[in-house]
Design an enzyme around this catalytic site. Structure first.
Site, PDB file in Angstrom:
ATOM      1  N   GLY A  33       0.963  -1.368   0.004  1.00  0.00           N
ATOM      2  CA  GLY A  33       0.013   0.255  -0.029  1.00  0.00           C
ATOM      3  C   GLY A  33       0.972   1.212   0.016  1.00  0.00           C
ATOM      4  O   GLY A  33       1.903   1.233  -0.700  1.00  0.00           O
TER       5      GLY A  33
ATOM      6  N   ASN B   1      -3.362  -4.507   2.444  1.00  0.00           N
ATOM      7  CA  ASN B   1      -3.955  -3.752   1.468  1.00  0.00           C
ATOM      8  C   ASN B   1      -4.392  -4.676   0.189  1.00  0.00           C
ATOM      9  O   ASN B   1      -3.539  -5.485  -0.100  1.00  0.00           O
ATOM     10  CB  ASN B   1      -3.401  -2.734   0.550  1.00  0.00           C
ATOM     11  CG  ASN B   1      -3.099  -1.500   1.680  1.00  0.00           C
ATOM     12  OD1 ASN B   1      -2.642  -1.538   2.676  1.00  0.00           O
ATOM     13  ND2 ASN B   1      -3.286  -0.314   1.313  1.00  0.00           N
TER      14      ASN B   1
ATOM     15  N   GLU C  69      -8.313  -1.277   3.313  1.00  0.00           N
ATOM     16  CA  GLU C  69      -7.166  -1.468   4.149  1.00  0.00           C
ATOM     17  C   GLU C  69      -7.582  -2.167   5.361  1.00  0.00           C
ATOM     18  O   GLU C  69      -8.393  -1.619   5.880  1.00  0.00           O
ATOM     19  CB  GLU C  69      -6.318  -0.114   4.517  1.00  0.00           C
ATOM     20  CG  GLU C  69      -6.038   0.792   3.229  1.00  0.00           C
ATOM     21  CD  GLU C  69      -5.458   2.117   3.537  1.00  0.00           C
ATOM     22  OE1 GLU C  69      -4.534   2.041   4.584  1.00  0.00           O
ATOM     23  OE2 GLU C  69      -5.733   2.827   2.962  1.00  0.00           O
TER      24      GLU C  69
ATOM     25  N   HIS D 111      -3.975  -8.449  15.503  1.00  0.00           N
ATOM     26  CA  HIS D 111      -2.996  -9.537  15.888  1.00  0.00           C
ATOM     27  C   HIS D 111      -1.670  -8.905  15.412  1.00  0.00           C
ATOM     28  O   HIS D 111      -1.509  -8.263  14.532  1.00  0.00           O
ATOM     29  CB  HIS D 111      -3.510 -10.778  15.000  1.00  0.00           C
ATOM     30  CG  HIS D 111      -2.490 -11.733  15.317  1.00  0.00           C
ATOM     31  ND1 HIS D 111      -2.296 -12.746  16.423  1.00  0.00           N
ATOM     32  CD2 HIS D 111      -1.498 -12.282  14.628  1.00  0.00           C
ATOM     33  CE1 HIS D 111      -1.425 -13.673  16.256  1.00  0.00           C
ATOM     34  NE2 HIS D 111      -0.898 -13.182  15.176  1.00  0.00           N
TER      35      HIS D 111
ATOM     36  N   PHE E  63      -9.308  14.536   9.615  1.00  0.00           N
ATOM     37  CA  PHE E  63      -8.851  15.025  10.996  1.00  0.00           C
ATOM     38  C   PHE E  63      -7.773  15.986  10.840  1.00  0.00           C
ATOM     39  O   PHE E  63      -7.084  16.252   9.886  1.00  0.00           O
ATOM     40  CB  PHE E  63      -8.463  13.767  11.634  1.00  0.00           C
ATOM     41  CG  PHE E  63      -9.346  12.360  12.001  1.00  0.00           C
ATOM     42  CD1 PHE E  63      -9.896  12.714  13.157  1.00  0.00           C
ATOM     43  CD2 PHE E  63      -9.235  11.373  11.117  1.00  0.00           C
ATOM     44  CE1 PHE E  63     -10.639  11.357  13.369  1.00  0.00           C
ATOM     45  CE2 PHE E  63      -9.967  10.641  10.982  1.00  0.00           C
ATOM     46  CZ  PHE E  63     -10.994  10.508  12.359  1.00  0.00           C
TER      47      PHE E  63
END
Length: 156
Positions: A17, A31, A81, A86, A111
């Site tokens: 990605g 990705n 994505e 984990h 944001f």
């Protein structure tokens, strides 16, 4: 429109990605290729989802996933994505990633800062963990989809 397509089953190869997930955010993502992204229903809502993910024939783990243009990064191409909840010892580019999207968290949004983005992603991860412990989502962890023969690529 977000929930109409759920649960959504998808499988495809993991490709490189933008390299931002691990590097900038400390939140690695897997990705899908453009072809896999284009196979998603065209009217599926962009935003943040949760569900289950499995790399190759490995274990099934909780995941949170973003579908869209990542307004913070002003992407030109839509991306899908997956952040698998984990810790993996190494990258798995080229491996087959199987996912089942079971629920929707929120629409994508911009944001003001990288910190605000990271904070929102951490909240999404916590929300995904809570939701995936519910029986109706937990049962999909055991779905036969995760144990299909290698050659079968099924997106629906």
């Amino acid at each position: 429109a977000a929930m109409r397509h759920l649960p959504y089953f998808c499988r495809g190869k993991v490709v490189k990605g933008f390299g931002r997930g691990s590097r900038e955010l400390g939140i690695p993502t897997a990705n899908f290729s453009e072809q896999v992204v284009e196979s998603f229903p065209s009217d599926i809502s962009t935003g943040i989802y949760y569900g289950w993910a499995c790399v190759g024939n490995g274990d099934v783990h909780k995941m949170v996933l973003s579908i869209g243009w990542n307004p913070f990064y002003k992407n030109i191409k839509k991306s899908v994505e997956t952040h698998i909840i984990h810790t993996f010892k190494e990258d798995f580019y080229g491996e087959i990633l199987s996912i089942v999207i079971t629920g929707y968290i929120r629409p994508e949004k911009n944001f003001d800062s990288l910190e605000a983005l990271i904070s929102a992603i951490q909240e999404d991860i916590e929300e995904a963990k809570r939701q995936l412990d519910l029986p109706e989502h937990l049962k999909l962890k055991e779905d036969n989809f995760f144990h299909l023969p290698e050659g079968e690529i099924v997106n629906h």
